[in-house]
Motif scaffolding. Structure first.
Motif, PDB file in Angstrom:
ATOM      1  N   ILE A  81       0.873  -1.174   0.000  1.00 52.55           N
ATOM      2  CA  ILE A  81       0.000   0.000   0.000  1.00 52.55           C
ATOM      3  C   ILE A  81       0.914   1.229   0.000  1.00 52.55           C
ATOM      4  N   PRO A  82       0.690   2.186  -0.897  1.00 48.91           N
ATOM      5  CA  PRO A  82       1.576   3.350  -0.977  1.00 48.91           C
ATOM      6  C   PRO A  82       1.279   4.425   0.072  1.00 48.91           C
ATOM      7  N   VAL A 117      13.003   3.892  11.237  1.00 49.95           N
ATOM      8  CA  VAL A 117      12.000   2.846  11.023  1.00 49.95           C
ATOM      9  C   VAL A 117      10.988   3.356  10.002  1.00 49.95           C
ATOM     10  N   THR A 118      10.697   2.543   9.007  1.00 51.99           N
ATOM     11  CA  THR A 118       9.681   2.874   8.011  1.00 51.99           C
ATOM     12  C   THR A 118       8.879   1.624   7.691  1.00 51.99           C
ATOM     13  N   GLY A 119       7.685   1.832   7.201  1.00 55.43           N
ATOM     14  CA  GLY A 119       6.897   0.690   6.774  1.00 55.43           C
ATOM     15  C   GLY A 119       5.521   1.099   6.312  1.00 55.43           C
ATOM     16  N   SER A 120       4.997   0.304   5.412  1.00 55.04           N
ATOM     17  CA  SER A 120       3.680   0.554   4.829  1.00 55.04           C
ATOM     18  C   SER A 120       2.569  -0.047   5.677  1.00 55.04           C
ATOM     19  N   LYS A 121       1.383   0.498   5.500  1.00 53.57           N
ATOM     20  CA  LYS A 121       0.196  -0.060   6.138  1.00 53.57           C
ATOM     21  C   LYS A 121       0.003  -1.497   5.647  1.00 53.57           C
ATOM     22  N   GLU A 165      -5.913   0.144   8.245  1.00 53.01           N
ATOM     23  CA  GLU A 165      -5.048   0.089   9.423  1.00 53.01           C
ATOM     24  C   GLU A 165      -4.744   1.519   9.880  1.00 53.01           C
ATOM     25  N   PRO A 166      -5.013   1.842  11.145  1.00 50.86           N
ATOM     26  CA  PRO A 166      -4.683   3.186  11.629  1.00 50.86           C
ATOM     27  C   PRO A 166      -3.175   3.427  11.572  1.00 50.86           C
ATOM     28  N   LEU A 167      -2.786   4.646  11.252  1.00 52.94           N
ATOM     29  CA  LEU A 167      -1.363   4.967  11.114  1.00 52.94           C
ATOM     30  C   LEU A 167      -0.592   4.705  12.401  1.00 52.94           C
TER      31      LEU A 167
END
Length: 167
Positions: free
Chosen positions: A7-8, A37-41, A46-48
């Motif tokens: 998911i973008p 730290v990074t990552g997509s939903k 999904e709440p941020l």
């Protein structure tokens, strides 16, 4: 079987100490690429904040604990109020090397920035398939080491947005 597309929409979590040291982690798939730290939903709904909590745990082993939650009293946990949404959003072009992870035609990602205050003695447990090393650096040095311009800019904003907590 085809893996579902990413998911973008993602989070960037600047993990920091009260002294403005920043935790950076080095990517396993790109030597010398340091980042927060990074990552997509995982799902569109999904709440941020949930994405941020999940990604922090998956990538560093740090558990952001809700009051009385599963990891509230264990080593490697911090109270939920130490995670703050900075209300900053970046829209950037996805690096070509990673576009295959997204649906055809998706070239931009929306990133939401959070800050997480932790003690400098926080144990870090990396996910070896994602990251190979970590370092604590003064925030300006951390910004200089990041490969991502949006990550570097977020780190430079740390003195303004840093999380102030007593516990």
């Amino acid at each position: 079987m085809h893996k579902p597309y990413k998911i973008p929409e993602s989070v960037l979590v600047v993990i920091h100490t009260a002294e403005l040291e920043v935790l950076l982690i080095e990517r396993a798939d790109k030597a010398g690429y340091w980042q927060s730290v990074t990552g997509s939903k995982d799902a569109e709904d999904e709440p941020l904040r949930q994405t941020a909590v999940r990604e922090v745990f998956e990538e560093t082993g740090i558990c952001v604990a809700a009051e009385g939650g599963a990891c509230a009293a264990q080593e490697g946990s911090v109270p939920a109020h130490h995670l703050r949404d900075w209300q900053l959003t970046n829209v950037y072009e996805i690096y070509p090397v990673w576009r295959h992870r997204y649906a055809p035609g998706v070239v931009k990602n929306t990133e939401h920035v959070f800050g997480l205050l932790v003690p400098r003695t926080m144990p870090i447990t990396l996910s070896p398939r994602e990251h190979v090393a970590h370092a604590w650096l003064p925030y300006r040095e951390a910004a200089d080491r990041c490969f991502s311009p949006s990550n570097a800019e977020a780190i430079l904003q740390l003195p303004h947005y840093r999380t102030h907590c007593r516990n």
